[in-house]
Design an enzyme around this catalytic site. Structure first.
Site, PDB file in Angstrom:
ATOM      1  N   SER A 190       4.676   2.598   7.894  1.00 11.51           N
ATOM      2  CA  SER A 190       4.306   1.430   7.098  1.00 11.51           C
ATOM      3  C   SER A 190       5.488   0.946   6.270  1.00 11.51           C
ATOM      4  O   SER A 190       6.155   1.734   5.594  1.00 11.51           O
ATOM      5  CB  SER A 190       3.145   1.758   6.164  1.00 11.51           C
ATOM      6  OG  SER A 190       1.962   1.987   6.899  1.00 11.51           O
TER       7      SER A 190
ATOM      8  N   HIS B  28       0.813  -1.216   0.000  1.00 13.77           N
ATOM      9  CA  HIS B  28       0.000   0.000   0.000  1.00 13.77           C
ATOM     10  C   HIS B  28       0.850   1.272   0.000  1.00 13.77           C
ATOM     11  O   HIS B  28       0.326   2.360  -0.248  1.00 13.77           O
ATOM     12  CB  HIS B  28      -0.985  -0.002   1.179  1.00 13.77           C
ATOM     13  CG  HIS B  28      -0.375   0.278   2.515  1.00 13.77           C
ATOM     14  ND1 HIS B  28      -0.077  -0.717   3.415  1.00 13.77           N
ATOM     15  CD2 HIS B  28      -0.007   1.434   3.113  1.00 13.77           C
ATOM     16  CE1 HIS B  28       0.423  -0.185   4.511  1.00 13.77           C
ATOM     17  NE2 HIS B  28       0.496   1.118   4.348  1.00 13.77           N
TER      18      HIS B  28
ATOM     19  N   ASP C 100       0.180  -7.639   1.416  1.00 14.21           N
ATOM     20  CA  ASP C 100       0.594  -6.241   1.599  1.00 14.21           C
ATOM     21  C   ASP C 100       2.115  -6.102   1.626  1.00 14.21           C
ATOM     22  O   ASP C 100       2.682  -5.426   2.491  1.00 14.21           O
ATOM     23  CB  ASP C 100      -0.021  -5.649   2.876  1.00 14.21           C
ATOM     24  CG  ASP C 100       0.032  -4.120   2.870  1.00 14.21           C
ATOM     25  OD1 ASP C 100       0.228  -3.538   1.796  1.00 14.21           O
ATOM     26  OD2 ASP C 100      -0.099  -3.515   3.964  1.00 14.21           O
TER      27      ASP C 100
END
Length: 478
Positions: free
Chosen positions: A323, A215, A245
């Site tokens: 992230s 992402h 992911d």
């Protein structure tokens, strides 16, 4: 455990056994001593001569001295590495400091250990010998098991601070700042690069592969990677796994500028274990946060809609920009990739999630080798949960079959319509290898644990009877 044994024979005129024991303890200093008293003097009448006594003192030196006197494992057992489980192979390699991030299959772990078993530290050799002899050490490697002594307790707060400082200094050069860009036009209609988002990543190997979250890269046409020395490089997308992911970028930086992160294992993680996260929250470069493992075995839904199993929950602060960054154990080894938080405000609320490193290793190796991720499958199309509820079905209804797929060749039947247009239900999968299947997620989780070309027993309900089919799992792309 190797030991230095000293024997003393005491005559009646020698010091008492308790006096000798005290002298030995005073002499030992920092060396640990085990005393075994085989025959102490018995109480005798004053007219009788005292009986002789024997005291054996076993002095256990440090690991360096033990390594010189430790006997090598017998050739017969040490060569039987193929009998060890995957978890045992990983623990021995971890204890020996051997890097196995590029090992995708069990046989590769065996080959890596076979090549390095003569060079690993004595502690790792002892662990290997225990496994070969059928012993089962504790589920996590303790300080006592690896070093043969208790850890120091003096000034432990200061030691903990020193460990965090050293860990950050050692690991932060492996962390990268990632900026995604899209081409746009300015007020004069000239093409310009517009930033779309930022995130974190880390160096996987000396070839320039950078691991991050999918992402982080999904909304950009280009990626720019900034290393710890502030050098910036264009990143090329090698591949991604949407349902995990994870994504891999590659930069053309020279090996001298790349420091691959140390890779650990997510097996045996314990709630309460100390962890640290390094990333770039809100664009603040190389930020360190710490916490503990709050939970293990969590399930979260990926951006691709599939469930990611075995996720690590932590209270280490994870904010936007973290992230794709690494979650590290107290030894500075990668145990997870930070991916999501649970928060009503979008900022850290003390509930963060990281993809376990064992999943990361498998997926990243597939992307680097093949440019894509493959997974095992049955070759079927499943009905949605809402459809099965409407039909009153318990289990996974087979809507369709891939032509020449594994399930079709095994004889499973798909849902169809008769000559009058009425719906004829197909087979309903109710178990895999004896484990109950109630939803599509149950089925996917059980299949994902298997390997391609592995044979599984699929129990299906056809009409009012239950039948078993043995199906060889086929290769499917994510």
């Amino acid at each position: 455990m190797a030991a230095l044994s000293c024997g003393f024979h005491l005559s009646g005129s020698s010091p008492s056994s308790s006096q000798l024991a005290r002298r030995m303890l005073e002499f030992s200093g920092r060396t640990r001593i085990w005393l075994r008293r085989s025959s102490f003097a018995q109480a005798q009448p004053k007219t009788s001569a005292p009986r002789p006594s024997v005291i054996r003192a076993f002095l256990v030196s440090d690991d360096r001295a033990r390594s010189k006197s430790s006997p090598a494992p017998s050739s017969g057992k040490s060569s039987n590495l193929s009998a060890l489980r995957v978890s045992q192979l990983k623990k021995v390699l971890d204890a020996g400091g051997v890097d196995y991030r590029d090992c995708l299959e069990r046989k590769e772990l065996v080959e890596r250990l076979e090549k390095t078993k003569n060079f690993i530290p004595p502690a790792a050799k002892r662990l290997l010998q225990q496994y070969l002899e059928g012993a089962e050490p504790p589920p996590h490697l303790s300080y006592e098991l690896l070093h043969g002594s208790s850890p120091p307790v003096e000034d432990w707060w200061l030691d903990a601070e020193k460990n965090s400082i050293k860990l950050f200094q050692d690991c932060s050069p492996s962390v990268a700042h990632i900026t995604t860009l899209r081409l746009g036009k300015d007020m004069s209609m000239n093409p310009v690069e517009i930033p779309r988002g930022t995130g974190s990543g880390f160096v996987w190997d000396k070839d320039g592969h950078i691991v991050t979250n999918y992402h982080v890269t999904m909304n950009g046409e280009r990626a720019r990677v900034t290393l710890s020395d502030a050098s910036t490089w264009d990143g090329t997308l090698v591949g991604y796994a949407k349902n995990k992911d994870l994504a891999v970028l590659k930069i053309s930086a020279p090996p001298s500028k790349l420091k691959p992160i140390s890779v650990g294992t997510s097996q045996g993680l314990q709630v309460g274990q100390h962890v640290l996260a390094i990333g770039n929250p809100f664009g603040l470069d190389r930020t360190l946060t710490s916490g503990i493992i709050s939970g293990v075995g969590r399930d979260i839904r990926s951006i691709g809609g599939r469930i990611i199993r075995g996720v690590i929950q932590t209270d280490a602060s994870i904010n936007p920009g973290n992230s794709g960054g690494p979650l590290l154990d107290s030894q500075g080894r990668l145990i997870g990739v930070n991916t999501a938080i649970y928060s009503p405000t979008g900022a850290s609320a003390g509930v963060g999630f990281a993809i376990p490193v064992d999943t990361v290793r498998r997926v990243i190796n597939q992307i680097i080798r093949d440019g894509k991720v493959v997974r095992p499958g049955l070759g079927i199309v499943c009905a949605s949960e809402s459809q099965t509820r409407q039909l009153g079905v318990t289990g996974v209804l087979v809507l369709g079959l891939s032509s020449n797929g594994a399930a079709a060749q095994a004889g499973l039947k798909a849902t169809s319509r008769d000559e009058n247009g009425r719906l004829v239900l197909g087979d309903v999968i109710v178990a895999i290898n004896g484990e109950a299947v109630k939803t599509v997620e149950d089925l996917l989780a059980l299949i994902d644990e298997r390997c391609i070309e592995e044979v599984v027993r699929v129990s299906v309900k056809r009409g009012s009877s239950i039948q078993d089919y043995y199906i060889t799992l086929e290769e499917l792309e994510e």
